[in-house]
Design an enzyme around this catalytic site. Structure first.
Site, mmCIF file in Angstrom:
data_model
loop_
_atom_site.group_PDB
_atom_site.id
_atom_site.type_symbol
_atom_site.label_atom_id
_atom_site.label_comp_id
_atom_site.label_asym_id
_atom_site.label_seq_id
_atom_site.Cartn_x
_atom_site.Cartn_y
_atom_site.Cartn_z
ATOM 1 N N HIS A 115 1.658 -7.632 56.863
ATOM 2 C CA HIS A 115 1.184 -7.064 58.126
ATOM 3 C C HIS A 115 0.556 -8.159 58.964
ATOM 4 O O HIS A 115 -0.364 -8.852 58.519
ATOM 5 C CB HIS A 115 0.163 -5.961 57.834
ATOM 6 C CG HIS A 115 -0.387 -5.307 59.043
ATOM 7 N ND1 HIS A 115 -1.689 -5.479 59.431
ATOM 8 C CD2 HIS A 115 0.184 -4.495 59.962
ATOM 9 C CE1 HIS A 115 -1.908 -4.777 60.524
ATOM 10 N NE2 HIS A 115 -0.787 -4.173 60.875
ATOM 11 N N GLU B 16 5.791 -8.453 59.473
ATOM 12 C CA GLU B 16 5.538 -7.413 60.472
ATOM 13 C C GLU B 16 4.706 -8.027 61.582
ATOM 14 O O GLU B 16 3.775 -8.784 61.332
ATOM 15 C CB GLU B 16 4.781 -6.242 59.834
ATOM 16 C CG GLU B 16 4.499 -5.096 60.776
ATOM 17 C CD GLU B 16 3.263 -5.273 61.621
ATOM 18 O OE1 GLU B 16 3.204 -4.609 62.677
ATOM 19 O OE2 GLU B 16 2.356 -6.040 61.272
ATOM 20 N N ASP C 16 3.473 -7.348 66.017
ATOM 21 C CA ASP C 16 3.442 -6.535 67.225
ATOM 22 C C ASP C 16 3.745 -7.440 68.410
ATOM 23 O O ASP C 16 3.157 -8.505 68.536
ATOM 24 C CB ASP C 16 2.059 -5.899 67.403
ATOM 25 C CG ASP C 16 1.684 -5.037 66.219
ATOM 26 O OD1 ASP C 16 2.255 -3.942 66.112
ATOM 27 O OD2 ASP C 16 0.848 -5.457 65.408
ATOM 28 N N HIS D 273 -1.673 -7.864 67.914
ATOM 29 C CA HIS D 273 -1.805 -6.517 67.374
ATOM 30 C C HIS D 273 -2.333 -5.564 68.450
ATOM 31 O O HIS D 273 -1.929 -4.422 68.536
ATOM 32 C CB HIS D 273 -2.743 -6.528 66.169
ATOM 33 C CG HIS D 273 -2.928 -5.187 65.537
ATOM 34 N ND1 HIS D 273 -1.932 -4.569 64.827
ATOM 35 C CD2 HIS D 273 -3.984 -4.355 65.516
ATOM 36 C CE1 HIS D 273 -2.366 -3.405 64.383
ATOM 37 N NE2 HIS D 273 -3.621 -3.248 64.795
#
Length: 100
Positions: free
Chosen positions: A38, A65, A67, A80
């Site tokens: 993450h 992962e 954003d 994020h």
């Protein structure tokens, strides 16, 4: 509310009618469980940084992962948060700021 509901229906209609991409085969021989980093391993390394992604890859994670947001001038920004408030000395939404 009705306008927002109509907008969602239009967006879903466009997505549903888009041609499906050909499978890449990446997940055809999946090793379970998958290890997902993450934000590249936030908590171990500074999140959403190239350093974190490189370190996560070095230790053998399966999925990175992240954003992604777009600045007002079209530059893709990994963050994020939708704002820069928590992670910089600036403030405001990423999509309302230029890259500079």
């Amino acid at each position: 509310m009705l306008i927002g509901g109509s907008l969602i229906l239009i967006v879903l209609g466009r997505v549903a009618s888009a041609p499906r991409p050909e499978p890449t085969g990446y997940f055809t021989e999946v090793r379970l469980p998958l290890v997902i980093a993450h934000q590249g391993g936030d908590g171990h390394w500074p999140g959403n940084t190239m350093y974190a992604f490189r370190r996560a890859a070095q230790v053998g994670v399966d999925v990175l992962e992240m954003d992604v947001h777009r600045s007002s001038d079209g530059v893709l920004v990994l963050s994020h948060d939708a704002t820069v408030d928590r992670t910089t000395n600036g403030s405001g939404r990423i999509d309302e700021q230029t890259w500079a």
